[in-house]
Design a protein around this motif. Structure first.
Motif, PDB file in Angstrom:
ATOM      1  N   MET A  70       2.678  19.880  15.530  1.00  0.00           N
ATOM      2  CA  MET A  70       2.743  21.227  14.959  1.00  0.00           C
ATOM      3  C   MET A  70       4.165  21.655  14.608  1.00  0.00           C
ATOM      4  SD  MET A  70       2.002  23.807  18.193  1.00  0.00           S
ATOM      5  CE  MET A  70       0.849  22.760  19.078  1.00  0.00           C
ATOM      6  N   PHE A  71       5.138  20.782  14.860  1.00  0.00           N
ATOM      7  CA  PHE A  71       6.519  21.087  14.485  1.00  0.00           C
ATOM      8  C   PHE A  71       7.027  20.177  13.368  1.00  0.00           C
ATOM      9  CE2 PHE A  71       6.040  22.758  18.767  1.00  0.00           C
ATOM     10  CZ  PHE A  71       6.608  24.011  18.641  1.00  0.00           C
ATOM     11  N   LEU A  72       6.130  19.403  12.769  1.00  0.00           N
ATOM     12  CA  LEU A  72       6.477  18.507  11.668  1.00  0.00           C
ATOM     13  C   LEU A  72       5.781  18.979  10.393  1.00  0.00           C
ATOM     14  CD1 LEU A  72       5.987  15.074  13.483  1.00  0.00           C
ATOM     15  CD2 LEU A  72       8.149  16.278  13.111  1.00  0.00           C
ATOM     16  N   HIS A  73       6.402  18.731   9.253  1.00  0.00           N
ATOM     17  CA  HIS A  73       5.803  19.126   7.980  1.00  0.00           C
ATOM     18  C   HIS A  73       6.081  18.066   6.917  1.00  0.00           C
ATOM     19  CE1 HIS A  73       5.837  22.997  10.092  1.00  0.00           C
ATOM     20  NE2 HIS A  73       4.816  23.304   9.322  1.00  0.00           N
ATOM     21  N   GLY A  74       5.187  18.013   5.945  1.00  0.00           N
ATOM     22  CA  GLY A  74       5.276  16.954   4.946  1.00  0.00           C
ATOM     23  C   GLY A  74       6.100  17.288   3.721  1.00  0.00           C
ATOM     24  N   SER A  75       6.398  18.571   3.488  1.00  0.00           N
ATOM     25  CA  SER A  75       7.158  18.955   2.307  1.00  0.00           C
ATOM     26  C   SER A  75       7.755  20.340   2.519  1.00  0.00           C
ATOM     27  CB  SER A  75       6.255  18.983   1.065  1.00  0.00           C
ATOM     28  OG  SER A  75       5.327  20.058   1.158  1.00  0.00           O
ATOM     29  N   TRP A  76       8.670  20.697   1.610  1.00  0.00           N
ATOM     30  CA  TRP A  76       9.261  22.034   1.680  1.00  0.00           C
ATOM     31  C   TRP A  76       8.201  23.119   1.503  1.00  0.00           C
ATOM     32  CZ3 TRP A  76      13.351  23.572   3.914  1.00  0.00           C
ATOM     33  CH2 TRP A  76      14.496  22.768   3.968  1.00  0.00           C
ATOM     34  N   LEU A 123     -12.165   9.109  13.820  1.00  0.00           N
ATOM     35  CA  LEU A 123     -11.827   7.776  13.331  1.00  0.00           C
ATOM     36  C   LEU A 123     -10.789   7.799  12.216  1.00  0.00           C
ATOM     37  CD1 LEU A 123     -15.389   6.140  13.319  1.00  0.00           C
ATOM     38  CD2 LEU A 123     -13.644   6.104  15.115  1.00  0.00           C
ATOM     39  N   SER A 124     -10.214   8.967  11.969  1.00  0.00           N
ATOM     40  CA  SER A 124      -9.202   9.057  10.921  1.00  0.00           C
ATOM     41  C   SER A 124      -7.923   8.338  11.339  1.00  0.00           C
ATOM     42  CB  SER A 124      -8.889  10.529  10.629  1.00  0.00           C
ATOM     43  OG  SER A 124      -7.802  10.626   9.732  1.00  0.00           O
ATOM     44  N   SER A 125      -7.379   7.549  10.432  1.00  0.00           N
ATOM     45  CA  SER A 125      -6.143   6.814  10.714  1.00  0.00           C
ATOM     46  C   SER A 125      -4.932   7.478  10.060  1.00  0.00           C
ATOM     47  CB  SER A 125      -6.258   5.375  10.211  1.00  0.00           C
ATOM     48  OG  SER A 125      -6.495   5.358   8.808  1.00  0.00           O
ATOM     49  N   GLU A 126      -5.138   8.666   9.470  1.00  0.00           N
ATOM     50  CA  GLU A 126      -4.056   9.380   8.806  1.00  0.00           C
ATOM     51  C   GLU A 126      -3.378  10.349   9.777  1.00  0.00           C
ATOM     52  OE1 GLU A 126      -2.872   8.949   5.744  1.00  0.00           O
ATOM     53  OE2 GLU A 126      -4.288   7.292   5.490  1.00  0.00           O
ATOM     54  N   PRO A 127      -2.061  10.250   9.961  1.00  0.00           N
ATOM     55  CA  PRO A 127      -1.369  11.219  10.827  1.00  0.00           C
ATOM     56  C   PRO A 127      -1.437  12.624  10.223  1.00  0.00           C
ATOM     57  CG  PRO A 127       0.023   9.316  10.325  1.00  0.00           C
ATOM     58  CD  PRO A 127      -1.135   9.254   9.398  1.00  0.00           C
ATOM     59  N   VAL A 128      -1.722  13.591  11.059  1.00  0.00           N
ATOM     60  CA  VAL A 128      -1.761  14.984  10.632  1.00  0.00           C
ATOM     61  C   VAL A 128      -0.542  15.698  11.199  1.00  0.00           C
ATOM     62  CG1 VAL A 128      -2.985  17.177  10.909  1.00  0.00           C
ATOM     63  CG2 VAL A 128      -4.255  15.106  10.370  1.00  0.00           C
ATOM     64  N   VAL A 129       0.146  16.453  10.343  1.00  0.00           N
ATOM     65  CA  VAL A 129       1.311  17.211  10.782  1.00  0.00           C
ATOM     66  C   VAL A 129       1.219  18.626  10.221  1.00  0.00           C
ATOM     67  CG1 VAL A 129       2.808  15.181  10.938  1.00  0.00           C
ATOM     68  CG2 VAL A 129       2.714  16.472   8.792  1.00  0.00           C
ATOM     69  N   GLY A 130       1.910  19.548  10.863  1.00  0.00           N
ATOM     70  CA  GLY A 130       1.986  20.907  10.348  1.00  0.00           C
ATOM     71  C   GLY A 130       1.660  21.958  11.382  1.00  0.00           C
ATOM     72  N   ALA A 131       2.238  23.131  11.192  1.00  0.00           N
ATOM     73  CA  ALA A 131       2.022  24.266  12.093  1.00  0.00           C
ATOM     74  C   ALA A 131       0.799  25.086  11.702  1.00  0.00           C
ATOM     75  CB  ALA A 131       3.257  25.164  12.095  1.00  0.00           C
ATOM     76  N   SER A 132       0.047  24.628  10.704  1.00  0.00           N
ATOM     77  CA  SER A 132      -1.039  25.438  10.160  1.00  0.00           C
ATOM     78  C   SER A 132      -2.053  25.859  11.210  1.00  0.00           C
ATOM     79  CB  SER A 132      -1.756  24.672   9.043  1.00  0.00           C
ATOM     80  OG  SER A 132      -0.867  24.282   8.036  1.00  0.00           O
ATOM     81  N   GLY A 133      -2.401  24.973  12.134  1.00  0.00           N
ATOM     82  CA  GLY A 133      -3.389  25.310  13.155  1.00  0.00           C
ATOM     83  C   GLY A 133      -2.908  26.418  14.070  1.00  0.00           C
ATOM     84  N   ALA A 134      -1.653  26.322  14.518  1.00  0.00           N
ATOM     85  CA  ALA A 134      -1.090  27.364  15.375  1.00  0.00           C
ATOM     86  C   ALA A 134      -0.955  28.673  14.615  1.00  0.00           C
ATOM     87  CB  ALA A 134       0.276  26.915  15.904  1.00  0.00           C
ATOM     88  N   VAL A 135      -0.513  28.595  13.358  1.00  0.00           N
ATOM     89  CA  VAL A 135      -0.373  29.796  12.534  1.00  0.00           C
ATOM     90  C   VAL A 135      -1.747  30.411  12.262  1.00  0.00           C
ATOM     91  CG1 VAL A 135       0.347  30.656  10.273  1.00  0.00           C
ATOM     92  CG2 VAL A 135       1.787  29.025  11.508  1.00  0.00           C
TER      93      VAL A 135
END
Length: 222
Positions: A70-76, A123-135
């Motif tokens: 939740m402290f990582l993001h994929g783009s600006w 079964l997803s093999s894609e890493p998920v990042v982002g604060a969206s869930g907490a927000v």
């Protein structure tokens, strides 16, 4: 629909909200310095990859991505969008909860959002990042706590509406439910977004917020 401001003023300086925003921006600056390959490697270690937890025994430390993701993001655009929403709605929750309770609430919603994503897509093999869930948890609590607030909303290309907060946030939640449901049957139909993490975070905020509110001060007759 882009929210520009809400009508609820803060009574105190939102130290925790500002700190979370500063921390997320600082981490993204660091991510950007790594280049594409470095970011991919960072996400593989600290992002949430559901498949890693669906293959038997997992060491305790391997659960850290439920927090770190939740402290990582994929783009600006990703980090700015999340932090803007947190800035708009987080200050009022911090007022009502107090600083210590607010950070616990924020992290709890983020972890529950990550768990929701895991249970929907184990079964997803894609890493998920982002604060969206907490927000989203902040949005869910705001939805119930500040029903009379209004949100000045820009609807491209040039429309401005002063919407009741419950309409803005309710519409947002319905779009997440719609896209989350569609994505179960048609992957990435609404884009490569973890919609169920948003839904889980929003519901967590609605359910948990009362546990974190500051106790009302007793009244004394004088």
């Amino acid at each position: 629909m882009i929210p520009l401001r809400d009508s609820t003023p803060s009574n105190t300086f939102p130290l925790i909200t500002v700190t979370i925003i500063a921390l997320n921006l600082a981490i993204f600056f660091y991510e950007s310095s790594l280049g594409i390959e470095g970011m991919v490697e960072l996400f593989s270690v600290f992002g949430l990859t559901p498949l890693n937890y669906s293959q038997g025994y997992v060491p305790l430390l391997a659960y850290l991505p439920f927090l770190t993701s939740m402290f990582l993001h994929g783009s600006w655009m990703h980090v700015i969008g999340n932090m803007w929403i947190l800035w708009l709605f987080g200050d009022n929750l911090e007022d009502r909860m107090g600083r210590g309770n607010f950070i616990l609430f924020y992290l709890s919603c983020g972890i529950l959002a990550a768990l929701t994503h895991y249970f929907v897509s184990p079964l997803s093999s894609e890493p998920v990042v982002g604060a969206s869930g907490a927000v989203a948890g902040v949005m869910g609590a705001y939805f119930l706590l500040f029903k009379k607030a209004r949100v000045l909303t820009f609807i491209p290309p040039f429309f401005l509406f002063n919407l009741p907060a419950w309409i803005y946030l309710g519409f947002w939640a319905l779009t997440q439910i719609w896209c989350g449901t569609v994505s179960i049957f048609m992957a990435d139909a609404c884009g490569a977004i973890a919609f169920w993490a948003h839904i889980g975070g929003f519901l967590a905020g609605m359910v948990l917020y009362k546990l974190f509110l500051k106790r009302e001060q007793p009244l004394y007759n004088v």
